[in-house]
Design a protein around this motif. Structure first.
Motif, PDB file in Angstrom:
ATOM      1  N   ASP A  77      45.304   1.960  53.521  1.00  0.00           N
ATOM      2  CA  ASP A  77      44.011   1.268  53.590  1.00  0.00           C
ATOM      3  C   ASP A  77      43.368   1.434  52.213  1.00  0.00           C
ATOM      4  N   ASP A 120      40.758   4.459  50.447  1.00  0.00           N
ATOM      5  CA  ASP A 120      39.560   3.744  50.007  1.00  0.00           C
ATOM      6  C   ASP A 120      38.562   4.738  49.433  1.00  0.00           C
ATOM      7  N   GLY A 174      34.704   3.722  50.452  1.00  0.00           N
ATOM      8  CA  GLY A 174      34.170   3.848  51.808  1.00  0.00           C
ATOM      9  C   GLY A 174      35.271   4.190  52.791  1.00  0.00           C
ATOM     10  N   SER A 176      40.173  -2.122  57.008  1.00  0.00           N
ATOM     11  CA  SER A 176      40.415  -0.903  57.797  1.00  0.00           C
ATOM     12  C   SER A 176      40.820  -1.250  59.226  1.00  0.00           C
TER      13      SER A 176
HETATM   14 MG   LIG Z   1      37.434  -0.211  55.094  1.00  0.00          MG
END
Ligand SMILES: [Mg+2]
Ligand SMILES: Nc1ncnc2c1ncn2[C@@H]1O[C@H](COP(=O)(O)OP(=O)(O)OP(=O)(O)O)[C@@H](O)[C@H]1O
Length: 437
Positions: free
Chosen positions: A281, A197, A200, A174
């Motif tokens: 991401d 993601d 998370g 990230s």
């Molecule tokens: Mg991350």
């Protein structure tokens, strides 16, 4: 060859439509499905060539249509009488053939047949290829026509998709994705960062985007319903600074089933028209969880990551610069080689001698070349002061630590994509939906 039709239609007029279809020459009704689950199961079992579906079929969305097509079943929309609303909804989902109960027999037959042929043509196109050998060459025709060829249509600009992925252990995916996107935007290229993601999501917090920003879950829902267009995506992707838009991730990991792979593909494809660069991401998991399930139509958590990898033009594979992180990186190179993805470009993060030994660059390069067969490694320094300051402020490195070694290294990496100069100095300008730091 008999054309077999699966039907999943409104109960009020399903019987009449089935009668009409069954009377067509060379056509038989393979199964009268009671609901979407029944239809998907019939398609998976190879029971039909064409599915005749009504727009009000409960749960019908882009993902379900992708499932049907993936099993070689073409889709034709059906309604009782002319119904513009229903036809529009199906068209938005990508179903462009439509019939009604009163459609004359020969037109109905032509629509079903052309749907099947289009499907067969697609399947044949996909199979065409000469692995490992040159395609057969056609004899060269002498040139007789000297009129200039018509001008080639100009292709609309398509953004470049850069996937940021890496193994478990928080290697810095990230941090890299956020700051790479911010540097690309600072260099003058409109950029969208998408937080995909599903384990998370962190981008909203890293950039202090307000919790109410709807993001990926809303975009996925709109895509499933066939209502997502470029304007809608632009509204959902918050502009956090000039030229830098962010589509925030799902607010809690438990909502991962809301993000289906067909929607992910659609969102990425639309984003290509919104920006010059689309940075993803991605979560760490790439095992194909479909294989763990009996229900092949069930949502798959890792499908989001796998879809992002498959759509990407470039892949930055992030690993941590310590013995555990490097071993995971070696396995990750092998793992990602088994799934559809561009060749990985390794990025070793948090480089420091204390965890790798003296001359850390050389050591890391040697081990990755030897054990993973990769070279061209990019390095990011361990820079806790800058990383913590950015985390605390909810800002990019360019905003809060512009002269830091970590920011400079990511700016250099970004310059390899833009081919331009390394941006320097403090970034400014905040979007409306960001909290003031
Ligand atoms: Mg991350
Ligand atoms: N080069 C660096 N120097 C110092 N700290 C760093 C560096 N890169 C990342 N970090 C820190 O490491 C932690 C993990 O980073 P990040 O959240 O980017 O990892 P991730 O791979 O996205 O993890 P997750 O598995 O949670 O998604 C954060 O606290 C971040 O500030």
């Amino acid at each position: 060859m008999t054309l077999t039709v699966l039907t999943a239609l409104s109960h009020d007029w399903e019987g009449r439509m089935v009668e009409v279809v069954d009377r067509l020459p060379g056509v038989s009704v393979g199964r009268r499905c009671v609901d979407l689950a029944d239809l998907l199961a019939a398609a998976s079992a190879g029971l039909g060539d064409v599915a005749l579906v009504s727009a009000d079929l409960r749960g019908l969305d882009r993902d379900a249509l992708a499932h049907l097509r993936a099993h070689g079943v073409a889709v034709v929309g059906a309604s009782h009488a002319a119904d513009e609303g229903q036809e529009r909804r199906l068209r938005q989902l990508g179903v462009d053939r439509h019939v009604q109960v009163a459609t004359p027999g020969e037109d109905l037959l032509a629509t079903l047949t052309s749907a099947r042929s289009a499907r067969t043509a697609c399947a044949t196109d996909a199979q065409v290829g000469w692995p490992g050998e040159d395609p057969p060459t056609a004899p060269i025709e002498p040139v007789t026509d000297l009129t200039p060829p018509p001008p080639t249509p100009v292709e609309p600009a398509r953004g470049q998709v850069i996937a940021v992925w890496g193994p478990t252990g928080a290697p810095g995916r990230s941090t890299l994705a956020v700051n790479l996107a911010s540097e690309l935007a600072a260099a003058g290229a409109p950029t969208v960062l998408i937080d995909l993601d599903t384990y998370g999501a962190a981008v909203a917090q890293l950039l202090s985007v307000l919790d109410e920003a709807p993001g990926l879950a809303s975009a996925a829902r709109a895509s499933e319903l066939g209502t997502l267009d470029l304007m809608g995506l632009a509204r959902l992707a918050v502009e956090v600074s000039p030229r830098f838009r962010v589509l925030t991730g799902i607010p809690t990991p438990s909502r991962w089933p809301e993000v289906r792979s067909a929607a992910v593909e659609h969102i990425i494809e639309l984003s290509r028209s919104l920006a010059a660069f689309v940075v993803l991401d991605l979560g760490f998991g790439i095992e194909d969880d479909e294989e763990l399930s009996y229900d092949t139509a069930a949502p798959r958590r890792n499908a989001t990551t796998l879809g992002g990898l498959a759509e990407a033009d470039d892949l930055l594979l992030v690993g941590a610069a310590d013995p555990v992180g490097l071993q995971r990186m070696v396995r990750a190179v092998q793992g990602v080689g088994q799934v559809a993805s561009p060749p990985p470009r390794p990025v070793v993060n948090r480089l420091r001698a204390s965890s790798v030994g003296s001359d850390p660059r050389r050591r890391v390069e040697t081990s990755l070349a030897r054990f993973a067969g990769v070279d061209g490694v990019a390095f990011l320094p361990d820079d806790p002061a800058a990383a913590d300051a950015a985390l605390l402020a909810g800002q990019t490195l360019a905003e809060c630590a512009p002269d830091s070694p970590l920011r400079q290294a990511i700016a250099q990496l970004a310059a390899t994509f833009t081919g331009g100069a390394v941006p320097a100095g403090r970034a400014s300008g905040r979007g409306l939906l960001r909290r003031r730091a």
